[in-house]
Design a protein around this motif. Structure first.
Motif, mmCIF file in Angstrom:
data_model
loop_
_atom_site.group_PDB
_atom_site.id
_atom_site.type_symbol
_atom_site.label_atom_id
_atom_site.label_comp_id
_atom_site.label_asym_id
_atom_site.label_seq_id
_atom_site.Cartn_x
_atom_site.Cartn_y
_atom_site.Cartn_z
ATOM 1 N N PHE A 114 -3.604 1.797 8.682
ATOM 2 C CA PHE A 114 -3.831 2.372 7.359
ATOM 3 C C PHE A 114 -2.674 2.026 6.433
ATOM 4 C CE2 PHE A 114 -6.565 5.331 9.713
ATOM 5 C CZ PHE A 114 -7.635 5.471 8.845
ATOM 6 N N GLU A 115 -2.992 1.721 5.206
ATOM 7 C CA GLU A 115 -2.008 1.707 4.137
ATOM 8 C C GLU A 115 -1.883 3.164 3.701
ATOM 9 O OE1 GLU A 115 -2.164 0.515 -0.586
ATOM 10 O OE2 GLU A 115 -3.371 -0.647 0.819
ATOM 11 N N THR A 116 -0.677 3.659 3.510
ATOM 12 C CA THR A 116 -0.547 5.046 3.071
ATOM 13 C C THR A 116 -0.216 5.094 1.587
ATOM 14 O OG1 THR A 116 1.775 5.106 3.744
ATOM 15 C CG2 THR A 116 0.164 5.964 5.312
ATOM 16 N N LYS A 117 -0.897 5.977 0.906
ATOM 17 C CA LYS A 117 -0.577 6.281 -0.483
ATOM 18 C C LYS A 117 -0.078 7.718 -0.460
ATOM 19 C CE LYS A 117 -3.269 2.891 -2.899
ATOM 20 N NZ LYS A 117 -3.999 2.608 -4.145
ATOM 21 N N ILE A 118 1.142 7.902 -0.955
ATOM 22 C CA ILE A 118 1.822 9.187 -0.833
ATOM 23 C C ILE A 118 2.008 9.827 -2.201
ATOM 24 C CG2 ILE A 118 3.926 10.336 -0.038
ATOM 25 C CD1 ILE A 118 4.325 7.893 1.870
ATOM 26 N N LYS A 119 1.653 11.096 -2.279
ATOM 27 C CA LYS A 119 1.856 11.887 -3.485
ATOM 28 C C LYS A 119 2.755 13.056 -3.119
ATOM 29 C CE LYS A 119 -1.345 12.339 -6.574
ATOM 30 N NZ LYS A 119 -2.474 12.676 -7.418
#
Length: 165
Positions: free
Chosen positions: A73-78
């Motif tokens: 997975f590519e992670t997108k972090i908020k």
């Protein structure tokens, strides 16, 4: 919509916060993201897998983010935001939706791993544009309107031995 076949290009978008809360409220267990990704791709051509996560500065959080990347997975972090009244908020609804619409133009199927009914309109839009939409979630915590808006639904509750750690 066309059936699943090996030449399909697929994008997998996982709403990690929703999956976490669903798996913990019903089973007090974590999701097996490797099994989730394998089942979502289902012997098709994976174009992109994205996990949408929230940084709450909790123990083991960075280890979890790294594990997601190791799985594929590519992670997108908020960042979790805390407001002056003490409420906390961080959701990926808009970001996930924009990615789904953009990716929908380049894939045959989008797999949404979430139970959030807010994505039902997204499903309708993607299907109208000719993209197959599949939803994977825990039935007890998946909105009926999301299930009805998708081409197919995989109930993770039916295979807890596979989808939970």
């Amino acid at each position: 919509m066309p059936p699943i076949h090996p030449d399909q290009r697929v994008a997998v978008l996982a709403d990690a916060r929703n999956l976490y809360h669903s798996s913990h409220s019903v089973y007090s267990r974590n999701v097996d993201y490797a099994s989730l990704l394998e089942a979502a791709v289902y012997d098709r051509k994976l174009v992109r897998a994205i996990a949408y996560v929230v940084r709450a500065h909790a123990p083991e959080e960075e280890t979890f983010f790294e594990a997601l990347e190791d799985i594929g997975f590519e992670t997108k972090i908020k960042e979790l935001k805390t407001y002056s009244d003490g409420t906390k908020k961080a959701d990926w609804d808009v970001g996930l939706s924009l990615d789904a619409v953009t990716l929908g133009r380049h894939v045959d199927a989008v797999v949404l791993c979430t139970g959030d009914g807010d994505f039902s309109r997204l499903c309708s839009h993607l299907r109208h544009e000719g993209t197959r939409v599949e939803v994977m979630g825990f039935r007890q915590s998946t909105a009926t309107e999301l299930i009805e808006a998708a081409d197919s639904f995989v109930d993770l509750s039916e295979r807890t031995d596979r989808f939970l750690l």
